[in-house]
Design a protein around this motif. Structure first.
Motif, short mmCIF file in Angstrom:
data_model
loop_
_atom_site.label_atom_id
_atom_site.label_comp_id
_atom_site.label_asym_id
_atom_site.label_seq_id
_atom_site.Cartn_x
_atom_site.Cartn_y
_atom_site.Cartn_z
N LYS A 129 0.84 -1.19 0.00
CA LYS A 129 0.00 0.00 0.00
C LYS A 129 0.88 1.25 0.00
O LYS A 129 2.01 1.22 0.50
N ASP A 130 0.34 2.34 -0.54
CA ASP A 130 1.08 3.59 -0.42
C ASP A 130 0.89 4.14 0.99
O ASP A 130 0.09 3.63 1.79
N HIS A 131 1.64 5.20 1.31
CA HIS A 131 1.66 5.68 2.68
C HIS A 131 0.31 6.23 3.14
O HIS A 131 -0.05 6.13 4.31
N VAL A 132 -0.47 6.79 2.19
CA VAL A 132 -1.77 7.34 2.56
C VAL A 132 -2.74 6.23 2.94
O VAL A 132 -3.40 6.29 3.99
N ASP A 133 -2.83 5.21 2.09
CA ASP A 133 -3.73 4.10 2.39
C ASP A 133 -3.31 3.38 3.67
O ASP A 133 -4.16 3.01 4.50
N LEU A 134 -2.02 3.19 3.83
CA LEU A 134 -1.52 2.48 5.00
C LEU A 134 -1.84 3.26 6.28
O LEU A 134 -2.33 2.69 7.26
#
Length: 212
Positions: A129-134
């Protein structure tokens, strides 16, 4: 913002820095001329003040008239000095800061590659996942609330992300203190000249809380 005395003493360096940064050129010669004229008139203004104060102690009609003329001249000169400083400040504000000597000169094609250090980036057998989703899934980031309060693209950290942020700040402070740096907190208000000098400029002055 650079110190005006430093700029005046290093015009060639400042000029070359603007070339290296490919920034919009600033008329440094005009800046030097404005500063020279400012210093001359500021000195003259001080002399007028001293003369007017000395004459104020006298009570003769001639002295009173002479004092009035000096005050008029002082008022006119004070306005000229203010205009000169305003013009030179306008130039000083757009002079770019000096670039670190290790920074390569040129465009994107001349930039240096970023090294990851001795540890190779991990490889995953799944799509990470990218940092925003994570961060959103972990409950430590609230983009919706940030957008409602401050506009699109803003966010609130919450929970463990806040603790992590303060922990990183504490780590940085501890290392700076160990290196001999004296910590200092910022003032909660500032004069306009200091606010502008820090690069905190905005066209929406009404959103800034500054003393006159």
């Amino acid at each position: 913002m650079l110190d005006r005395k430093y700029v005046l003493n290093n015009l060639d360096l400042i000029e070359q820095n603007m070339v290296d940064r490919q920034s919009k050129p600033v008329d440094l010669q005009l800046f030097a001329e404005l500063e020279s004229e400012y210093r001359g008139k500021e000195q003259r203004l001080q002399q007028l003040r001293e003369s007017a104060n000395a004459i104020a102690q006298q009570r003769s009609p001639e002295a009173i008239e002479r004092g009035r003329r000096l005050r008029d001249e002082e008022r006119t000169l004070r306005e000229e000095v203010a205009r000169l400083r305003e013009r030179s400040d306008a130039l000083l504000r757009v002079i770019p800061n000096l670039t670190h000597p290790d920074v390569p000169i040129g465009g994107e094609e001349d930039s240096r590659g970023i090294a990851f250090g001795p540890v190779n980036p991990p490889m995953f057998d799944f799509l990470p996942k990218d940092h925003v989703d994570l961060a959103t899934d972990l409950g430590i980031l609230d983009l919706a609330a940030g957008s409602r309060v401050a506009g699109a693209g803003f966010y609130f950290l919450q929970g463990e992300a806040v603790l992590l942020e303060f922990a990183l700040q504490q780590l940085a402070l501890e290392r700076l203190i160990a290196a001999g740096v004296l910590p200092a907190d910022r003032a909660r208000a500032g004069q306009r000249r200091d606010h502008d000098g820090c690069g905190l400029r905005t066209a929406r002055r009404r959103e800034q809380f500054l003393p006159p």
